[in-house]
Every structure is written in structure tokens, then in C-alpha cells.
Write an enzyme that holds these catalytic residues in place. Structure first.
Site: not given
Ligand code: IMP
Ligand code: MG
Length: 179
Positions: A42-43, A98-99, A102, A130, A151, A158, A164
Site C-alpha cells: 500500500k503506502g 517506509e513511506d 510519524d 515527521k 496530515f 491515504d 494514494r
Molecule cells: P507511525 O506508526 O505513527 O510512525 O505511522 C506510520 C504510518 O502511518 C505510515 O506508514 C502511514 O501509513 C501512516 N501515516 C503517518 N503519517 C501520515 C500522514 O500524514 N498521512 C497519511 N498516512 C500517514
Molecule cells: Mg494509511
């Protein structure tokens, strides 16, 4: 769909340039090695395929997939393994693609899963980081862009599974969340 975007943060050209730069860094660091590259579905799909095509080195690919967001714009913190890797990575040099980083929870989870399989090294390449969103410690070795705590959608990212397929990374108009 494009009408829902408030502003474009990274254009297709910006992303292409970042893929080239990251691929060059990786190829230099891994010179002479064969590397296994892992990504999530996906992402990460868009970034993975563009990065791989810029990478001038021997790599094979495998996939691991987790689900970390369950709709909305905030992470639930709950991570589910949806698909595990299919190849033996023991003793291999592995790069996880990784995309976006966060909270860091997804990456921390994936690193644990992959380290269980005893690769000889594990590095992380993320298109977007981020840093302000971080809840757990997580760090990428290769980063395309540091992004503000907003976001984002597009280029694989997505909102509720949509957007996406935008070819760029942008910020959604706030009224989209209210719909
Ligand atoms: P984390 O686990 O909070 O670091 O988030 C990682 C996952 O959350 C990424 O692989 C994305 O799928 C999703 N994600 C985090 N930030 C965003 C955003 O700004 N837009 C869309 N998806 C996000
Ligand atoms: Mg998502």
C-alpha cells in the site's frame, strides 16, 4: 480529487530527485553487497518501486505488511501484521523502505519483526519523516524529506484509503475531514 488538496508539498519532480539522491547514497554505502529490500504494501508501494528503479545494485525484494491506521488522521497505536516476509533474511543486509515516519510505532514494530529473523544488518529508508510526531524512538538511516506535523496524502499516503494515487505529496483541505 485534486480539488481536495490545499497545497502541494512535493511535486513528482521533487520526489524523483529524492529517489535518485537516496538510491545513490544507498548504492555507495552497500557497494559490493547484495541486499534484500523490504517494503510494506500500500503506502510504501509507490516509493519502493521508484527507489528500486534508481538503485544501481543487486537487490531482491520481499514484502511485509502491517496495518497501523484504522481510518481518520490519527494513529490508533494498534499495529497488526497483515503479511509476513517470505524469504530467509538471516545473515542478509536488509533495507526496510517506509513511506513516512510519524509516531515511530510502525517502524519500531517492523524492526522488531525483522530483527527476530537475524539479518546481518538492517537499515531504514523513509521518503518522509515527521519528527514532531514521534512517540517512540525510531530513526531512519536515509530520509527524503523532513515534513511538518500535518496530515499528508498522495504518492501512496491515504486518507481513509483514498488519495494514494495522487502523483505528488500534498496537504488535504481541512473541510475534507469534516465531510
Ligand atoms: P507511525 O506508526 O505513527 O510512525 O505511522 C506510520 C504510518 O502511518 C505510515 O506508514 C502511514 O501509513 C501512516 N501515516 C503517518 N503519517 C501520515 C500522514 O500524514 N498521512 C497519511 N498516512 C500517514
Ligand atoms: Mg494509511
Amino acid at each position: 480529487m485534486n480539488n481536495d488538496i490545499e497545497r502541494v508539498l512535493y511535486s513528482q519532480d521533487d520526489i524523483k530527485a529524492a529517489c535518485k539522491r537516496l538510491a545513490a547514497e544507498i548504492a555507495t554505502d552497500y557497494a559490493g553487497k547484495k541486499t534484500a529490500v523490504h517494503r510494506c504494501f500500500k503506502g510504501r508501494h509507490f516509493f519502493m518501486t521508484d527507489l528500486m528503479r534508481e538503485l544501481d545494485m543487486l537487490t531482491d525484494m520481499d514484502f511485509i505488511d502491517v496495518s497501523s491506521y484504522h481510518g481518520g488522521t490519527a494513529s490508533t497505536g494498534e499495529i497488526t501484521l497483515v503479511h509476513d516476509v517470505g524469504t530467509d533474511i538471516r545473515g542478509r543486509d536488509v533495507i526496510l523502505v517506509e513511506d513516512i515516519l510519524d509516531s515511530g510505532r510502525t517502524l519500531a514494530y517492523l524492526q522488531d519483526r525483522l530483527m527476530d529473523r537475524q539479518p546481518s544488518s538492517l537499515k531504514v529508508c523513509a521518503l518522509l519523516d515527521k519528527p514532531e510526531g514521534r512517540v517512540v524512538e525510531a530513526k531512519a538511516d536515509y530520509v527524503g524529506f523532513n515534513v511538518p506535523n500535518e496530515f499528508l496524502v498522495g504518492y501512496g499516503l491515504d486518507y481513509d484509503e483514498y488519495y494514494r494515487n495522487l502523483p505528488y505529496v500534498g496537504v488535504l483541505k481541512p473541510d475534507v475531514y469534516a465531510k
